[in-house]
Design an enzyme around this catalytic site. Structure first.
Site, mmCIF file in Angstrom:
data_model
loop_
_atom_site.group_PDB
_atom_site.id
_atom_site.type_symbol
_atom_site.label_atom_id
_atom_site.label_comp_id
_atom_site.label_asym_id
_atom_site.label_seq_id
_atom_site.Cartn_x
_atom_site.Cartn_y
_atom_site.Cartn_z
ATOM 1 N N HIS A 351 168.799 21.720 -5.657
ATOM 2 C CA HIS A 351 167.754 21.065 -4.860
ATOM 3 C C HIS A 351 166.593 20.540 -5.663
ATOM 4 C CE1 HIS A 351 168.904 21.817 -0.621
ATOM 5 N NE2 HIS A 351 169.593 22.813 -1.151
ATOM 6 N N LYS A 537 154.690 17.006 5.336
ATOM 7 C CA LYS A 537 155.631 17.664 4.425
ATOM 8 C C LYS A 537 154.845 18.701 3.662
ATOM 9 C CE LYS A 537 156.569 13.543 2.592
ATOM 10 N NZ LYS A 537 158.015 13.503 2.404
ATOM 11 N N ARG A 538 155.531 19.555 2.895
ATOM 12 C CA ARG A 538 154.799 20.512 2.089
ATOM 13 C C ARG A 538 153.815 19.784 1.163
ATOM 14 N NH1 ARG A 538 156.159 25.973 1.983
ATOM 15 N NH2 ARG A 538 154.534 26.071 0.413
ATOM 16 N N LYS A 543 154.632 15.058 -4.348
ATOM 17 C CA LYS A 543 154.760 14.318 -3.091
ATOM 18 C C LYS A 543 153.583 13.340 -2.887
ATOM 19 C CE LYS A 543 157.464 17.921 -0.672
ATOM 20 N NZ LYS A 543 158.626 17.259 -0.045
ATOM 21 N N THR A 645 164.243 14.940 3.782
ATOM 22 C CA THR A 645 164.940 14.813 5.068
ATOM 23 C C THR A 645 163.953 14.344 6.122
ATOM 24 O OG1 THR A 645 164.581 17.176 5.390
ATOM 25 C CG2 THR A 645 166.790 16.477 4.687
ATOM 26 N N LYS A 649 164.258 11.669 9.587
ATOM 27 C CA LYS A 649 163.802 11.910 10.967
ATOM 28 C C LYS A 649 162.964 10.737 11.476
ATOM 29 C CE LYS A 649 163.439 16.740 9.598
ATOM 30 N NZ LYS A 649 162.462 17.740 9.087
HETATM 31 C C1 PLP Z 1 162.043 17.990 7.829
HETATM 32 C C2 PLP Z 1 161.059 19.032 7.517
HETATM 33 C C3 PLP Z 1 160.642 19.246 6.201
HETATM 34 C C4 PLP Z 1 161.125 18.399 5.042
HETATM 35 O O1 PLP Z 1 160.269 17.296 4.896
HETATM 36 P P1 PLP Z 1 160.292 16.361 3.593
HETATM 37 O O2 PLP Z 1 159.450 15.197 3.972
HETATM 38 O O3 PLP Z 1 161.716 15.971 3.396
HETATM 39 O O4 PLP Z 1 159.740 17.144 2.475
HETATM 40 C C5 PLP Z 1 159.713 20.239 5.946
HETATM 41 N N1 PLP Z 1 159.219 20.995 6.940
HETATM 42 C C6 PLP Z 1 159.593 20.817 8.222
HETATM 43 C C7 PLP Z 1 158.987 21.674 9.268
HETATM 44 C C8 PLP Z 1 160.521 19.834 8.556
HETATM 45 O O5 PLP Z 1 160.891 19.685 9.833
#
Ligand code: PLP
Length: 802
Positions: A351, A537-538, A543, A645, A649
């Site tokens: 990852h 996101k985190r 990022k 991911t 979404k």
């Molecule tokens: C989808 C999701 C992530 C991943 O987000 P990235 O933008 O791909 O880092 C992290 N936390 C939650 C709660 C999510 O639903």
């Protein structure tokens, strides 16, 4: 007897009966929590029927099973998804209405199961949904943490961490299975001797033993009987193993094992605890799999034919030495036969390519906590070295060694001990082969493969966005629900002004819902006709939330300076948790909140610019945030984001990807075409070049670009914070430490891309067309596709038949 969910009448009857049976009072006298728990038990009962059917099918068809070992499962809430997948949502909704109740109220009572940090844990959750929905026997294996990650609040603009008590009202989905338990042994010493048959026999004398006890959750497939198992292990005392006179310390040590996700790893003690957690769920999981296998088959010889184990990152990599241990020490296999079984069973998903994030453990720690496993790891490494030498590659051995410079390198162990190594997006998998693991790829070219991540379109489209789902149903029918590639049919309608308008109406409806949440929780008014520009996101330097907020700072300062400069109204929405010990990340959260406070209260600019930081990012927040977005910020430094991911979404719900060529963004653009996304910034090759040639000097860059300079200076000249040292760390990272993540280098390109996004948004019909194309092309990113690829290339399971 009619079944519970046959009609709303039978459901109402059964709910009343169950509630009063459980709580010994008339239904009318019970509170919503009691009713919620009663509803949970009815759903669990219904799932139980399918659980039995699935287990029987596995047995009868002698089906191969997958075990997905993951330290994290970010499941979120399950009520809606379970009811919808069972196909009984409307019965329950209508029945509750007859009882004067709103189903939303019960849905909201459920806590998120936040057993993970972010993307990696959410991927595991999406995979569980797809496995069951595609009729594969695939089970999860993890820890029953008593507390989730942490609950984030913002106090005085700063992140504060509070416990995430997700089990407050109990967990209505779990079934306690006390008969499924295993002894897990730590520490102590190992002795060995030759027995009468000349076999080396080892004896582990541990100094700490706990009992792992199973809690199972049903994973309910979509409109199918297949119901798999997510097994969460809890730690219990082992009554025979209490060190004398140390009861309290023992109880504390047992309890600590399952207290929370990612205990603070900034101290030595915390680190050891994490390694203990890793072994704890690996050992218990392997024990349960072996026991089940031997109930069904006479020996373990066919283990690899009936069991596939996927390692979600290296956290569960101890599966490799543990399975070796069990096969050799408990079932008398010799090394070579055991090794065959192990490597044919295990596959590994990588990852990250960031060196500092590749897991390694000091030899001393592994030896101390897991003495027998360490012996096996040493032997794996010894034989590996012979193998590499034999191939005439001894020069590269240091690059592929498992034990090196006093550390055990977990990714190297995972690669040597498995038959498949995959990255999670095409670009990421290429970087693994060309760069991070290039020496392994020379030795095992066939082991490396790509499995681009996906998301379950059930949760992320059908259930969380009923408005868009209704539009799709009316326009292209419903077969996309079981075959998400059928979303492509929407391509026939992207120029249709009626469909375009309906899409814009859906988006507005979703923006209203998010705006209401923002108003209710933060008391901030946002304009739903503004562009919702989202980065959730985190929080991590790579990022680059910093790039986003610096652009906001630039826009604000420019509007303040120049009355003629005004932007199309925009709401920048952030949501992010920072690791508790990650100071730079916390400083960026503070910066975002301070900027938000200033900007939102400035009468001169507030009609054009708003900034919102939504606290406590979680699956439930994501479910209302992603589908309200117009712009999806995916702006990581190229080469750093393995896949992402979140980007998928947003795309699936009709948002424009504003991103760098990184992770799965590359494939998103590949699907929709360059004209239906906004790509900017340095490419991986550019960045590698700048690094290798030492050609990037952020201070020079800052000196040469007045707009960049103005924003950077505002970090420490009192513009945002009175204390000039408030954002010293950010300033130092950018200017003194040469801007490791190329924030300044990409600033101008980002600013320009944002101007182009604005211009695109002004043409609403064209915007709607672009968004419809994004939705139409998003079927590729369903985790159903991902799971199918894992199965075709790695697991080779057969679909269950009923
Ligand atoms: C989808 C999701 C992530 C991943 O987000 P990235 O933008 O791909 O880092 C992290 N936390 C939650 C709660 C999510 O639903």
């Amino acid at each position: 007897m009619p079944n519970t969910f046959d009609s709303k009448e039978t459901f109402v009857e059964k709910l009343k009966e169950t509630t009063s049976d459980m709580y010994g009072r008339d239904f009318e006298e019970t509170n919503t929590i009691q009713r919620y728990r009663a509803l949970g038990s009815l759903i669990l009962e219904e799932a139980g029927v399918n659980w039995r059917i699935t287990k029987n099918a596995v047995k009868k068809q002698q089906a191969k099973q997958l075990y997905y070992f993951s330290m994290e499962f970010l499941m979120g809430r399950l009520m809606t998804s379970n009811l919808m997948n069972l196909g009984v949502y409307d019965v329950v909704k209508d029945g509750l209405e007859d009882l004067g109740m709103d189903i939303n109220e019960l849905e909201e009572l459920e806590s998120d199961a936040g057993l993970g940090n972010g993307g990696l844990g959410r991927l595991a959750a999406c995979f569980m949904d797809s496995l069951a929905s595609l009729n594969y026997a695939g089970n999860g294996n993890c820890i029953r943490y008593r507390y989730g990650l942490f609950k984030q609040e913002i106090v005085n603009n700063e992140q504060v961490e509070l416990p995430d008590c997700w089990l407050k009202y109990g967990n209505i989905w779990e079934v306690w299975k006390p008969h499924h338990n295993a002894r897990v042994k730590f520490g102590g010493y190992v002795d060995g001797y030759m027995n009468e048959n000349g076999k080396f026999v080892v004896h582990h004398h541990p100094d700490f033993v706990v009992r792992a006890v199973a809690y199972d959750e049903p994973i309910i497939g979509y409109h199918t009987p297949t119901t798999n198992t997510l097994r969460l292990w809890d730690a219990e005392v082992d009554e025979e193993s209490v060190p004398s006179g140390q009861l309290n310390k023992y109880l504390q040590d047992v309890s600590a094992l399952t207290t929370n996700v990612y205990p603070d790893d900034s101290t030595q003690e915390g680190k050891e605890l994490r390694l203990k957690q890793e072994y704890f769920f690996v050992c218990a999981g392997i024990d349960a799999i072996i026991t089940e296998h031997l109930r069904r088959y006479p020996s373990l010889d066919n283990f690899a034919d009936k069991v596939a184990i996927q390692l979600n990152d290296t956290h569960p990599v101890l599966v490799i030495p543990e399975l070796m241990r069990v096969l050799m020490d408990e079932y008398d296999y010799n090394w070579d036969d055991a090794w065959q079984i192990v490597t044919n069973t295990v596959a590994y998903t990588n990852h990250t390519v960031m060196a500092e994030a590749l897991e390694k453990w000091p030899v001393e720690t592994v030896k101390k906590l897991l003495p027998r496993l360490y012996m096996i790891i040493e032997e794996i490494d010894r034989r590996w070295k012979f193998d590499v030498d034999h191939r005439g590659l001894c020069a590269i051995y240091p690059n592929v060694a498992i034990i090196r410079e006093g550390n055990v390198h977990m990714a190297n162990l995972a690669i040597v001990g498995s038959h498949s190594v995959n990255g999670v997006a095409a670009l990421h998998s290429k970087i693994l082969v060309d760069d991070v693991f290039k020496d392994f790829a020379r030795i095992y070219p066939d082991h490396f493969n790509n499995k681009t991540n996906g998301i379950t379109h059930r949760r992320w489209l059908m259930y969380s966005n009923p408005q868009l789902t209704a539009l799709l149903d009316d326009t292209i029918g419903t077969d996309y629900k079981t075959d998400p590639r059928q979303l492509e049919k929407l391509m026939d309608y992207v120029d249709d002004p009626v469909v375009q308008q309906r899409f814009l109406d859906v988006k507005k409806e979703r923006k209203k819902i998010l705006a209401k949440y923002i108003k209710d929780t933060l008391d901030i008014d946002v304009n739903i006709d503004s562009i919702f520009d989202c980065q959730a996101k985190r929080l991590h330097a790579y990022k680059r939330q910093l790039l986003n907020i610096m652009h906001v700072m630039y826009l604000y300062m420019r509007m303040k300076e120049d009355r003629n400069f005004r932007i199309y109204p925009r709401t920048f929405i952030f949501s992010a948790k920072a690791a508790p010990s990650y100071y730079e990340a916390k400083e960026i959260i503070k910066l975002i909140n301070i900027v938000a406070q200033r900007v939102n209260n400035d009468l001169e600019t507030k009609d054009f610019l708003r900034v919102v930081f939504i606290p406590n990012y979680s699956v439930s927040i994501a479910e209302i945030l992603m589908n309200a977005a117009d712009v999806s910020e995916q702006i990581s430094t190229a080469g750093k984001e393995a896949s992402g991911t979140g980007n998928m979404k947003y795309m699936m719900n009709g948002a424009l990807t504003l991103g760098t060529l990184d992770g799965a963004n590359v494939e998103i653009v590949g699907q929709v075409g360059e004209e239906n996304a906004k790509i900017f910034g340095l490419h991986v090759e550019d960045i590698n070049h700048l690094k290798h040639e030492n050609a990037y000097n952020s201070r020079e860059f800052y000196n040469q670009h007045p707009e960049v300079r103005k924003v950077v200076d505002s970090l420490h000249n009192g513009y945002w914070a009175q204390n000039p040292d408030e954002f010293r760390m950010i300033y130092n990272d950018l200017i003194m430490n040469n801007d490791e993540y190329f924030v300044l280098a990409d600033f101008n390109a980002y600013m320009k891309a944002q101007q182009e996004v604005e211009a695109m948004y002004r043409d609403q019909s064209h915007w709607a067309k672009m968004m419809l194309i994004n939705i139409a092309k998003s079927g590729y990113f369903s985790s159903d596709r991902t799971i199918q690829e894992y199965n075709d290339d790695i697991w080779h399971l057969t679909k269950l038949k009923y």
